[in-house]
Design an enzyme around this catalytic site. Sequence first.
Site, PDB file in Angstrom:
ATOM      1  N   LEU A 199       1.111  -1.026   0.487  1.00  0.00           N
ATOM      2  CA  LEU A 199      -0.025   0.190   0.215  1.00  0.00           C
ATOM      3  C   LEU A 199       1.330   1.403  -0.087  1.00  0.00           C
ATOM      4  O   LEU A 199       2.257   1.420   0.633  1.00  0.00           O
ATOM      5  CB  LEU A 199      -0.553   0.357   0.862  1.00  0.00           C
ATOM      6  CG  LEU A 199      -2.007  -0.674   1.603  1.00  0.00           C
ATOM      7  CD1 LEU A 199      -2.434  -0.416   3.234  1.00  0.00           C
ATOM      8  CD2 LEU A 199      -3.315  -0.576   0.368  1.00  0.00           C
ATOM      9  N   ASP A 200       0.482   2.777  -0.719  1.00  0.00           N
ATOM     10  CA  ASP A 200       1.387   3.248  -0.239  1.00  0.00           C
ATOM     11  C   ASP A 200       1.025   4.336   0.932  1.00  0.00           C
ATOM     12  O   ASP A 200       0.451   3.883   1.682  1.00  0.00           O
ATOM     13  CB  ASP A 200       0.443   4.859  -1.352  1.00  0.00           C
ATOM     14  CG  ASP A 200       0.170   4.427  -2.963  1.00  0.00           C
ATOM     15  OD1 ASP A 200       0.787   3.717  -2.933  1.00  0.00           O
ATOM     16  OD2 ASP A 200      -0.236   5.189  -3.397  1.00  0.00           O
ATOM     17  N   ARG A 201       2.411   4.838   0.840  1.00  0.00           N
ATOM     18  CA  ARG A 201       2.937   4.740   2.371  1.00  0.00           C
ATOM     19  C   ARG A 201       1.604   5.737   2.996  1.00  0.00           C
ATOM     20  O   ARG A 201       1.218   5.874   4.322  1.00  0.00           O
ATOM     21  CB  ARG A 201       4.083   5.980   2.229  1.00  0.00           C
ATOM     22  CG  ARG A 201       4.554   6.566   3.760  1.00  0.00           C
ATOM     23  CD  ARG A 201       5.325   7.452   3.687  1.00  0.00           C
ATOM     24  NE  ARG A 201       6.474   7.570   5.053  1.00  0.00           N
ATOM     25  CZ  ARG A 201       7.505   8.236   5.542  1.00  0.00           C
ATOM     26  NH1 ARG A 201       8.705   8.307   4.322  1.00  0.00           N
ATOM     27  NH2 ARG A 201       7.536   8.501   6.980  1.00  0.00           N
TER      28      ARG A 201
END
Length: 471
Positions: free
Chosen positions: A235-237
């Site tokens: 997942l993106d940060r």
Amino acid sequence: MVDSTFLRLINLRSPPSTTAHSGLRLCISALHALHSHYTTSTSTTKEPKHYNNNNNGKWFTLPPFTPTLNGAALGKELSARSSQSKADVSTTALKWVLKCCPDLPRSLVQKLFRLRQVRRESNTMESTDVGAQDQERSLKRVAAKDSMNGGDRIFLPITVKQEVPSEKQKLYCNEEEANFIRSLVLYKDPAIVVVNKPPGMAVQGGIGIKTSLDELAAACLSYDHSEPPRLVHRLDRDSSGILVLGRTQISATVLHSIFREKTCGAKDDIDNEERILQRKYWALVIGSPRRPKGLISAPLGKVVVDNGKSDRITIIDNPQNMSAQLAITEYQVIKSSCHGFTWLELSPLTGRKHQLRVHCAEALGTPIVGDLKYGWQAHRNLKQLPCPMKSNENPTKGKTVPFGLDLESGSISEKHPHLHLHCKQMVLPNVSEALQNVQFSSNYDLSEVESLELVAPLPSHMQRSWDILNS
């Protein structure tokens, strides 16, 4: 119910050319018994002259090859489930070396194969009556693509020991940090552990990242397992929500293949309501799509901007472009607001970097709230909305959160809102149940194995935005 093809594929095993005869139970138990390790030994037999051995018979010896379930083959077969094609379930010499020696750089291993410095002792040639001269001949060159047979042993030059990096110091977490990480766990079984990733925490390490979730999971979420949890997707940060980690090598391999092959077979899954893997994200966007629901099929690619200082993902107009990657997203409107915001449910059929963010911003023309990378222009005119105060609001306000995370601010009532993108729901096969039953009986009927349905509550900033727009 899990797709019957997936369940059938759990029964995959190494090719019949191997010497293993004890079936799938032996394959699985052997896999659990085999940890990623390697040993050093000094061979007492001399290398034949044409081998050019410069190490005086000294070799870096890997454990004997043990036939196991092939998770990668499972994923390949899964992507072609509507055809009669058979996946290649063999394990190559290169794969076995990388499996046993995870700390060796892949480039180094490939170089050793290119220079013909890798040897194999074939189990099929072993015999108690074999003389010393025949023992010498049993140690032969092996190519990277050669298939392994049960009992085969790989020999690497002893000098590779110098290339193994020093053991990385394990991350230490204090009690407060460990309790926080464990509080993120939504579900766990012998095969997987699922966490609700908080916004602002990186999944993997990199430049400028002090702590990442994969390292924290290894330190705090191993529980009774000797192996640390392994990432199977990302997942993106700045996004949040469901993140699945495999607790064993075999479960991680199977799950990683499912995620990967889902992208490869996305076109075939468009009209399939019983997909093996289903993911649903919630996003708050600026504006409203023209249609209440639809399918976005827009290939993505990376472009360099700011005179080469950075890059970004964008929709590629020419799908024949070599850098274009197939990207498909289903969407539907959950709720619209008179303030100019819309809640969307997004279901990615492929897993491309920044796919949902780019599709929302460029394909729908409705960038996600808090996404300054792809929607900075829309944020220039974004107005803050007043936040209705409640007596029981923010019960954790004032408390410090480990790892410098800011979990209290970021709603649309603030000048700089956080990214409003959350993986809220996921459906995936119960790999633990499948592997457990197959371990005891290779003839077990897996058609009744249920799917896992996981749900993650919204993060604080998105929940407050929901409340604000409903007030």
